[in-house]
Design a protein around this motif. Structure first.
Motif, PDB file in Angstrom:
ATOM      1  N   PHE B  13      37.531  51.428  37.770  1.00  0.00           N
ATOM      2  CA  PHE B  13      36.421  50.467  38.154  1.00  0.00           C
ATOM      3  C   PHE B  13      36.848  49.109  38.159  1.00  0.00           C
ATOM      4  N   SER B  14      37.527  48.673  37.122  1.00  0.00           N
ATOM      5  CA  SER B  14      37.828  47.037  37.114  1.00  0.00           C
ATOM      6  C   SER B  14      39.111  46.903  38.042  1.00  0.00           C
ATOM      7  N   ILE B  17      37.661  46.545  41.757  1.00  0.00           N
ATOM      8  CA  ILE B  17      36.464  46.042  42.194  1.00  0.00           C
ATOM      9  C   ILE B  17      37.028  44.546  42.510  1.00  0.00           C
ATOM     10  N   THR B  20      38.909  43.879  46.210  1.00  0.00           N
ATOM     11  CA  THR B  20      37.916  44.431  47.181  1.00  0.00           C
ATOM     12  C   THR B  20      36.810  43.286  47.527  1.00  0.00           C
ATOM     13  N   MET B  21      36.138  43.116  46.315  1.00  0.00           N
ATOM     14  CA  MET B  21      35.114  41.955  46.622  1.00  0.00           C
ATOM     15  C   MET B  21      35.505  40.807  47.255  1.00  0.00           C
ATOM     16  N   PHE B 150      30.757  44.940  35.563  1.00  0.00           N
ATOM     17  CA  PHE B 150      29.575  45.707  36.324  1.00  0.00           C
ATOM     18  C   PHE B 150      28.397  44.601  36.113  1.00  0.00           C
ATOM     19  N   ALA B 153      28.611  41.490  38.274  1.00  0.00           N
ATOM     20  CA  ALA B 153      28.654  41.724  39.674  1.00  0.00           C
ATOM     21  C   ALA B 153      27.014  42.118  40.074  1.00  0.00           C
ATOM     22  N   ALA B 222      32.855  51.386  41.794  1.00  0.00           N
ATOM     23  CA  ALA B 222      33.049  50.061  42.394  1.00  0.00           C
ATOM     24  C   ALA B 222      32.996  49.884  44.026  1.00  0.00           C
ATOM     25  N   LEU B 225      29.179  49.038  44.777  1.00  0.00           N
ATOM     26  CA  LEU B 225      29.018  47.567  44.517  1.00  0.00           C
ATOM     27  C   LEU B 225      29.574  46.806  45.744  1.00  0.00           C
ATOM     28  N   THR B 226      30.986  47.033  46.098  1.00  0.00           N
ATOM     29  CA  THR B 226      31.539  46.416  47.100  1.00  0.00           C
ATOM     30  C   THR B 226      30.489  46.319  48.386  1.00  0.00           C
ATOM     31  N   TRP B 273      36.516  38.094  38.688  1.00  0.00           N
ATOM     32  CA  TRP B 273      37.846  38.253  39.252  1.00  0.00           C
ATOM     33  C   TRP B 273      39.034  38.315  38.466  1.00  0.00           C
ATOM     34  N   SER B 276      39.193  41.269  36.437  1.00  0.00           N
ATOM     35  CA  SER B 276      39.917  42.772  37.119  1.00  0.00           C
ATOM     36  C   SER B 276      41.332  42.584  37.477  1.00  0.00           C
TER      37      SER B 276
END
Lengths: 392, 368
Positions: B13-14, B17, B20-21, B150, B153, B222, B225-226, B273, B276
């Motif tokens: 997940f980390s 994310i 991508t975000m 998580f 975000a 992930a 969320l994105t 960020w 991640s």
């Protein structure tokens, strides 16, 4: 071995408390920039001015004023970056732009066009695009920066607060402007501000200047200002766009007059496109209101009388909005209402035929306005208390 | 070194994310405008499919890492060649992530700090976690950082809801059409399908049967969320303006303003960020060192850490601002080579050839 580890640990602990940020700038070594103003400079250049806080004079809120709490700097250059660079030479401290929440554009510059002037505003990382913008009606930006407001002192803050107060778009103005500049079916607008005077009685010859939100500047595709709206027309526009949080209407009624305060305003736009590409827009506006003033003999507690109020306000709103749209169509011919975007969203295929000549289609389009205003609160008196015969 | 299913979930997940975000969004918006969210849904499905195949391939021989698997399935020479293809990806991507992180940090936070200081300190941190406890340490730190990422975000998305204007997302599909949406899905798939590196990690899972599938859940969380973030960016900033911004997520957060009181939350995005990026770098760093060690049969894989460290530190300088005047690492190498070859074709071949081999082998064992 363990001794070495302990020594290392102590060394590391020292690091925690002894180091600092080596490139930080202390607050008292920064020049806090409140607002910028952009004007036309010599030889197609730009003139940039800035309103900078004098912290020492800003601190005493109760102890009376010691003097001005801000000062103005100004310089010219071929573009913003150049002018800012030259201005650095006049500043004893490093400029800090993070708090700049508004900038002003002189009318002359707005009419010359701003498509090639504002890149610097979005490129720097210190300044976010969340900012308010004004065009100065009939004056230069530097003059607005020079005006002090008796309540807020720096005119930048006064302008911002006035804009919020009357229900403008506030910090999203610049973003809306950018979005409109990137869109085919919506033309950009920027609120106007002008310098007026306070009234200080007849004896006093010392009138103070203040700034006042004064409507809206209309821009065309090339980002040149081509027209203006007054404050009422501005509110009509915001109502159609769906941004207006509150609105006040006053109308003559029977032998008196009445005022209504509206909230929960919303709008719906329906385009009807005929085969010949003639377009009719049906604009439906609605809102709920509180009766604010009733100088008539009518009794709003009676259902028939309340209907009469509603009818009068509906007619007024309809007339006002329609005349605003007609004015924009005939005078500047720019689709600031986003009618084109409505077609774009409803019928993207059709829009591809229309968008290239949209200015023409927009000026020729028919507009029908219907309003649905409801009064759901009449305040704490029924008929007007001033009238003996009221309510009969 | 063992990691649990929970750890691999948060790790993946980390892993996904942050980039991508923050980085992928404007690349996608450039192609598919207000339909970028459809591109993301398409690429999330594609990514999940790639990873499913990779897991299937990995589970054929769960005791082997990708390096051993390639050698085992394709033979010594072709296997080594394929492993080298992967090693090139891992070595370069470490440098690329560090330099992108540095460009961001210099632009937003610390304009006067020299870039090498970022390279050095980030590498030092990553070397520490990889050297001290390998993948186990990364797993444990993701279990701590993952939930923080998580929750932050989610918080940022929730606080942005009041700013959203639904009409900015219209018209759906008709304006862009099929091809731009697929074109937009390419960069985002490249960011999602990075998770095929799970092939290197299956060996370390305690539950080799169900554990790998936690990766898919990590990817889906992930990815979802994105998608919400992208919808938020479209509805707040607008697709045209956001496509021209380098970090549109950052601008979206700038508009959070609850009662003139909760504002300027950009720093939360920075924290998300950095955490991640740290996880992502450590995972890549670990598999690069471990893979190198296995390829060259170095007994103690920790010795190769220093080799990887020096190489990536040097590469960082090559990648410095490569978006401006480099050869556009992501657009050329990553999208045109890594995505089809490393993330799709090789795992697929591994699965097909591997299962054929396994079957024939079993038959031959049965014959005896």
């Amino acid at each position: 071995m363990s001794k070495i580890i302990y020594q290392c640990l102590i060394f590391l602990l020292c690091l925690l408390v002894l180091v600092g940020c080596w490139d930080r700038t202390e607050l008292n070594e920064q020049a806090i920039w409140l607002a910028s103003g952009f004007d036309v400079g010599k030889e197609d250049g730009l003139k940039v001015s800035g309103q900078i806080v004098i912290p020492a004079n800003m601190q005493n809120q109760n102890g009376g004023s010691k003097g001005k709490d801000h000062f103005i700097l100004s310089d010219e250059g071929v573009n913003l970056g150049d002018a800012f660079q030259k201005m650095e030479a006049k500043l004893s401290r490093k400029g800090f732009y993070g708090l700049r929440k508004v900038f002003f554009i002189g009318e002359e510059l707005a009419r010359r066009g701003i498509s090639k002037e504002l890149d610097n505003v979005t490129r720097g990382s210190e300044v976010s695009i969340r900012t308010d913008v004004f065009v100065v009606k009939g004056d230069t930006a530097i003059n607005v920066l020079n005006v002090s407001n008796p309540l807020e002192k720096p005119s930048a803050i006064a302008a911002l607060k006035e804009h919020q107060q009357i229900g403008g778009r506030g910090s999203t103005v610049f973003l809306d402007f950018l979005n409109a500049a990137n869109s085919d079916g919506l033309r950009p607008t920027i609120p106007l501000i002008e310098i007026t005077e306070t009234q200080t009685g007849e004896n006093s010859d010392k009138k103070e200047s203040i700034v006042q939100v004064a409507g809206l500047g209309i821009f065309n595709k090339e980002l040149k200002m081509v027209g203006m709206l007054n404050q009422t027309e501005n509110q009509d526009l915001l109502w159609i766009l769906g941004y207006l949080p509150k609105h006040t209407l006053s109308t003559p009624l029977r032998d008196g007059n009445a005022t209504l305060q509206l909230h929960h305003l919303s709008s719906k736009i329906k385009p009807v496109i005929e085969k010949s590409n003639h377009i009719t827009f049906k604009v439906e506006l609605s809102g709920e209101g509180t009766l604010f003033e009733n100088n008539t003999l009518l009794n709003p507690e009676k259902k028939s009388d309340l209907k009469e109020f509603e009818k009068a306000f509906n007619e007024l709103a309809k007339k006002q909005v329609l005349s605003t749209i007609k004015k924009v169509q005939s005078e500047s011919g720019q689709d600031i209402f986003g009618f084109g975007e409505v077609i774009h969203r409803k019928d993207p295929r059709k829009w591809k035929d229309l968008k290239d000549d949209w200015d023409q289609y927009f000026t020729q389009a028919d507009v029908k306005v219907t309003t649905k205003i409801k009064i759901n609160n009449i305040g704490i008196t029924g008929p007007s208390v001033l009238n003996k015969n009221g309510g009969s | 070194m063992k990691i649990t299913g929970n750890q691999i979930f948060w790790m993946m997940f980390s892993f996904i994310i942050g980039n991508t975000m923050l980085i992928s969004v404007s690349r996608v918006l450039n192609h598919s405008k207000q339909d970028a969210w459809i591109s993301y849904i398409v690429s999330l499905l594609l990514g999940t499919f790639c990873i499913f195949i990779a897991i299937k391939a990995g589970q054929l021989y769960p005791e082997l890492t990708l390096v051993e698997l390639c050698k085992f399935v394709f033979g010594k020479w072709i296997g080594t060649l394929i492993v080298l293809v992967y090693l090139v990806q891992w070595y370069t991507v470490i440098a690329n992530i560090i330099s992108e992180f540095t460009v961001f940090a210099i632009a937003i936070l610390l304009p006067n700090t020299p870039p090498w200081l970022f390279y050095f300190s980030m590498l030092l941190l990553v070397i520490y976690v990889v050297f001290s406890s390998g993948i186990e340490g990364i797993g444990r730190s993701s279990e701590v950082f993952g939930p923080i990422i998580f929750l932050s975000a989610i918080l940022l998305i929730l606080l942005s809801i009041t700013n959203m204007e639904f009409k900015k997302i219209l018209p759906v599909f008709l304006d862009t059409g099929f091809i731009p949406i697929i074109k937009g899905a390419v960069p985002s798939t490249a960011f999602f399908a990075e998770v095929v590196i799970i092939l290197m990690l299956i060996k370390f899972l305690d539950d080799k049967k169900r554990g790998p599938f936690k990766t898919i859940w990590g990817l889906l969380l992930a990815g979802t969320l994105t998608i919400f973030v992208v919808i938020g960016i479209i509805m707040i900033i607008g697709p045209e303006v956001a496509a021209k911004q380098s970090y549109p997520f950052f601008d979206m957060i700038g508009y959070i303003n609850i009662m003139e009181f909760i504002q300027n939350l950009e720093i939360i995005a920075v924290i998300v960020w950095i955490l991640s990026v740290f996880i992502k770098l450590s995972v890549y760093f670990f598999i690069a060192s471990y893979g190198t060690a296995q390829l060259f049969k170095v007994k103690d894989w920790r010795k190769t850490i220093w080799f990887v460290a020096v190489i990536s530190f040097i590469l960082c300088f090559q990648f410095k601002n490569e978006n401006l005047h480099g050869f556009k690492y992501i657009e050329t190498y990553w999208l045109k080579f890594v995505l089809p070859v490393n993330m799709m074709i090789i795992p697929f071949l591994l699965w097909v050839v591997g299962s054929i081999r396994k079957r024939t082998k079993r038959v031959s064992i049965g014959d005896k």
